[in-house]
Design an enzyme around this catalytic site. Structure first.
Site, short mmCIF file in Angstrom:
data_model
loop_
_atom_site.label_atom_id
_atom_site.label_comp_id
_atom_site.label_asym_id
_atom_site.label_seq_id
_atom_site.Cartn_x
_atom_site.Cartn_y
_atom_site.Cartn_z
N SER A 13 60.63 -4.63 35.39
CA SER A 13 61.76 -5.33 34.76
C SER A 13 61.87 -4.95 33.29
O SER A 13 62.17 -5.79 32.45
CB SER A 13 61.58 -6.84 34.90
OG SER A 13 60.31 -7.19 34.40
N GLY A 14 61.59 -3.67 33.02
CA GLY A 14 61.74 -3.19 31.64
C GLY A 14 63.19 -2.82 31.41
O GLY A 14 64.12 -3.35 32.03
N PHE A 43 56.43 -8.46 34.83
CA PHE A 43 55.09 -8.53 34.22
C PHE A 43 55.20 -9.61 33.15
O PHE A 43 55.85 -9.42 32.13
CB PHE A 43 54.73 -7.16 33.63
CG PHE A 43 53.39 -7.14 32.95
CD1 PHE A 43 52.22 -7.10 33.68
CD2 PHE A 43 53.31 -7.17 31.56
CE1 PHE A 43 50.98 -7.09 33.05
CE2 PHE A 43 52.08 -7.15 30.92
CZ PHE A 43 50.92 -7.12 31.66
N LYS A 121 59.36 8.12 35.94
CA LYS A 121 59.22 9.50 35.46
C LYS A 121 57.82 9.67 34.90
O LYS A 121 57.52 9.15 33.83
CB LYS A 121 60.31 9.81 34.42
CG LYS A 121 61.71 9.77 35.04
CD LYS A 121 62.85 9.92 34.05
CE LYS A 121 64.18 9.99 34.79
NZ LYS A 121 65.35 9.98 33.91
N LYS A 206 61.01 16.69 31.88
CA LYS A 206 62.01 16.69 30.79
C LYS A 206 61.55 15.80 29.64
O LYS A 206 61.98 15.97 28.50
CB LYS A 206 63.40 16.31 31.32
CG LYS A 206 63.59 14.87 31.79
CD LYS A 206 63.88 13.88 30.69
CE LYS A 206 63.72 12.45 31.17
NZ LYS A 206 63.79 11.45 30.10
N ARG A 283 64.36 7.52 24.12
CA ARG A 283 63.25 6.98 23.32
C ARG A 283 62.24 8.06 22.95
O ARG A 283 61.69 8.05 21.85
CB ARG A 283 62.56 5.85 24.11
CG ARG A 283 63.53 4.74 24.45
CD ARG A 283 62.99 3.81 25.48
NE ARG A 283 62.79 4.48 26.77
CZ ARG A 283 62.41 3.86 27.87
NH1 ARG A 283 62.18 2.56 27.86
NH2 ARG A 283 62.25 4.54 28.99
N GLN A 314 57.00 7.79 27.75
CA GLN A 314 56.33 8.49 28.85
C GLN A 314 55.96 9.92 28.46
O GLN A 314 55.05 10.51 29.01
CB GLN A 314 57.24 8.52 30.08
CG GLN A 314 57.71 7.15 30.53
CD GLN A 314 56.65 6.36 31.28
OE1 GLN A 314 56.60 6.34 32.49
NE2 GLN A 314 55.78 5.71 30.53
N1 LIG Z 1 64.78 3.18 30.02
C1 LIG Z 1 65.48 4.22 30.48
O1 LIG Z 1 66.54 4.57 29.95
C2 LIG Z 1 64.99 4.94 31.71
C3 LIG Z 1 65.93 5.69 32.46
C4 LIG Z 1 65.50 6.39 33.58
C5 LIG Z 1 64.17 6.33 33.96
N2 LIG Z 1 63.29 5.59 33.23
C6 LIG Z 1 61.90 5.54 33.72
O2 LIG Z 1 61.70 4.29 34.36
C7 LIG Z 1 60.33 3.88 34.22
C8 LIG Z 1 60.31 2.47 33.68
O3 LIG Z 1 60.94 2.44 32.43
P1 LIG Z 1 61.59 1.12 31.81
O4 LIG Z 1 62.53 1.61 30.75
O5 LIG Z 1 62.12 0.23 32.85
O6 LIG Z 1 60.34 0.38 31.17
P2 LIG Z 1 60.05 0.04 29.63
O7 LIG Z 1 59.80 1.27 28.85
O8 LIG Z 1 61.10 -0.88 29.14
O9 LIG Z 1 58.59 -0.63 29.73
C9 LIG Z 1 58.30 -1.91 29.53
C10 LIG Z 1 57.94 -2.60 30.83
O10 LIG Z 1 56.54 -2.42 31.10
C11 LIG Z 1 56.00 -3.70 31.44
N3 LIG Z 1 54.57 -3.73 31.22
C12 LIG Z 1 53.89 -3.81 30.04
N4 LIG Z 1 52.56 -3.85 30.28
C13 LIG Z 1 52.42 -3.79 31.63
C14 LIG Z 1 51.29 -3.76 32.49
N5 LIG Z 1 50.03 -3.80 32.00
N6 LIG Z 1 51.49 -3.69 33.82
C15 LIG Z 1 52.73 -3.62 34.33
N7 LIG Z 1 53.85 -3.63 33.57
C16 LIG Z 1 53.69 -3.70 32.23
C17 LIG Z 1 56.78 -4.64 30.54
O11 LIG Z 1 56.66 -5.96 31.01
C18 LIG Z 1 58.18 -4.09 30.71
O12 LIG Z 1 58.77 -4.58 31.88
C19 LIG Z 1 59.69 4.92 33.29
O13 LIG Z 1 58.98 5.87 34.06
C20 LIG Z 1 60.86 5.61 32.62
O14 LIG Z 1 60.61 6.94 32.27
C21 LIG Z 1 63.68 4.89 32.13
O1 LIG Z 2 64.48 6.97 26.73
P1 LIG Z 2 63.68 8.03 27.43
O2 LIG Z 2 63.34 9.18 26.54
O3 LIG Z 2 62.47 7.42 28.12
O4 LIG Z 2 64.61 8.64 28.56
C1 LIG Z 2 65.29 7.76 29.41
C2 LIG Z 2 65.72 8.44 30.70
O5 LIG Z 2 64.66 9.12 31.30
C3 LIG Z 2 66.93 9.31 30.53
O6 LIG Z 2 67.38 9.77 31.79
#
Ligand SMILES: NC(=O)c1ccc[n+]([C@@H]2O[C@H](COP(=O)([O-])OP(=O)(O)OC[C@H]3O[C@@H](n4cnc5c(N)ncnc54)[C@H](O)[C@@H]3O)[C@@H](O)[C@H]2O)c1
Ligand SMILES: O=P(O)(O)OC[C@H](O)CO
Length: 373
Positions: A13-14, A43, A121, A206, A283, A314
């Site tokens: 739920s990030g 979390f 990712k 990427k 990010r 990441q």
């Molecule tokens: N944010 C984007 O724009 C985006 C887009 C596409 C893919 N992604 C990918 O999706 C995945 C998740 O990214 P996101 O943006 O949802 O997360 P985020 O970067 O917002 O991460 C924070 C999340 O991690 C949780 N967290 C912190 N400590 C933890 C623990 N010990 N155990 C479990 N959870 C914990 C937090 O509660 C929160 O929900 C990543 O692999 C990212 O690369 C992100």
């Molecule tokens: O914000 P970043 O750099 O983790 O990238 C977010 C996504 O992976 C974009 O598709």
């Protein structure tokens, strides 16, 4: 195959997890084959107000910490109990930062029923070699796992700006189509390709190139340099993917998960986002830009904590994981960009990002199995 009225749980739920829940929840209300309610594992954490995050999400219908200002849909139910959140689910969407997945899988062994998809990712590196997150899920939980990757900056999708995504599947086209149905909306166009590893490696690698692009921005080197870094990065993404998995298809690199995701995460669109009253682009790129502006004197951990307020990078850990694979397999010289990104993250000055070409690789070494562009 999934049964009629599939129940969906989002594990995570990030920033992206919240938007994924919003997308899915808009579709489960419309489509008869899905149960309306979408459960979202949180979390748990305590907010500065003293309230629990999951309670605030359920009261306000917003993830006030990771995606403030965006209504998730009244059918999204936040649940801080992982085992309870997945209990009745027949479709599981994994979307946490990759470093937490091994621990989450351990807690879920024997508790999962049906199909999964990973939006994560990243990769793990084990003694026996690299392990993609979808394989970790499949192997530890004994279930099949598709992936969904793409040019998907969550803040932009949250305000319903048009984008695309790619589902990667192994064999079961019918299940892949069900995932497409679950995610596809008028502003989020999803297509499926039979190439799990290709799609997942694009999304994973990427992030390393995005760090390099951030260094270029921090050093104010301009668009030509950025374009060169992106081209070389794409070449290394393709070569690395094909060396690890010869089945990876060239065409995958032209899907949203490939070149489009690379472009969006390497672009500096701060001005556009400012107009939209949003504060972030990619990010990885942003933090790497700050790292280079500070001459590498402030660590990524420090910058992540200050700039992302709980969200996770990441790319830095992926660069380390990729470096371990390259070192172990004797491929370091074949991947000067990937290697240099990791070296800059841990020690060498950011300017090394454009000096690495001195170590031009001997591409013929791979014996034709991984031809460069
Ligand atoms: N944010 C984007 O724009 C985006 C887009 C596409 C893919 N992604 C990918 O999706 C995945 C998740 O990214 P996101 O943006 O949802 O997360 P985020 O970067 O917002 O991460 C924070 C999340 O991690 C949780 N967290 C912190 N400590 C933890 C623990 N010990 N155990 C479990 N959870 C914990 C937090 O509660 C929160 O929900 C990543 O692999 C990212 O690369 C992100
Ligand atoms: O914000 P970043 O750099 O983790 O990238 C977010 C996504 O992976 C974009 O598709």
């Amino acid at each position: 195959m999934t049964p009629a009225n599939s129940r969906v749980t989002v594990v995570g739920s990030g920033n992206w997890g919240s938007v994924a829940a919003k997308l899915i929840a808009s579709n489960t209300l419309k489509l008869d084959s899905f149960h309306d309610e979408v459960r979202m594992w949180v979390f748990e954490e305590t907010l500065p107000s003293g309230e629990k995050l999951s309670q605030v999400i359920n009261r306000t219908n917003e993830n006030v910490k990771y995606m403030p200002g965006i209504k998730l849909g009244k059918n999204v139910v936040a649940d801080p109990d992982l085992e309870n959140a997945v209990r009745d689910a027949s479709m599981l969407v994994f979307v946490t930062p990759h470093q937490f997945m091994e621990g989450i899988c351990k807690r879920l062994v024997g508790k999962i029923r049906r199909d999964a998809i990973s939006l994560i990712k990243g990769m793990e590196v084990k003694r026996e070699g690299p392990c993609m997150i979808s394989s970790l899920i499949s192997e530890q939980l004994g279930i099949s796992c598709c992936v969904l990757m793409g040019a998907n900056i969550a803040n932009e999708i949250a305000v319903e700006k048009f984008s695309e995504a790619t589902v990667g599947y192994r064999k079961d086209k019918e299940t892949a189509e069900k995932w497409v149905q679950l995610f596809n909306t008028s502003y989020f166009m999803v297509s499926a390709v039979q190439d799990v590893e290709g799609v997942e490696l694009c999304g994973t690698l990427k992030n390393v190139v995005a760090i390099a692009a951030g260094f270029v921005d921090g050093l104010e080197m301009g668009n030509n340099t950025k374009a060169a870094i992106m081209r070389i990065g794409l070449r290394e993404m393709k070569t690395f993917s094909k060396l690890l998995f010869p089945s990876v298809k060239d065409s995958t690199f032209f899907e949203s998960c490939g070149v489009a995701d690379l472009i969006t995460t390497c672009c500096n669109n701060a001005k556009l986002l400012h107009l939209l009253l949003l504060t972030s682009g990619g990010r990885n790129r942003r933090c790497a830009e700050a790292f280079a502006r500070n001459g590498g004197k402030r660590s990524f951990d420090e910058l992540e904590a200050e700039m992302l307020q709980g969200q996770k990078l990441q790319g830095v850990s992926t660069a380390k994981e990729v470096y371990e694979v390259l070192r172990h397999r004797g491929w370091l010289e074949l991947f000067p960009l990937f290697s240099t990104v990791h070296e800059i993250c841990i020690a060498v000055p950011p300017t090394a990002i454009v000096e690495y070409s001195e170590h031009t690789p001997k591409f013929s070494l791979v014996g034709g199995s991984a031809q460069f562009f």
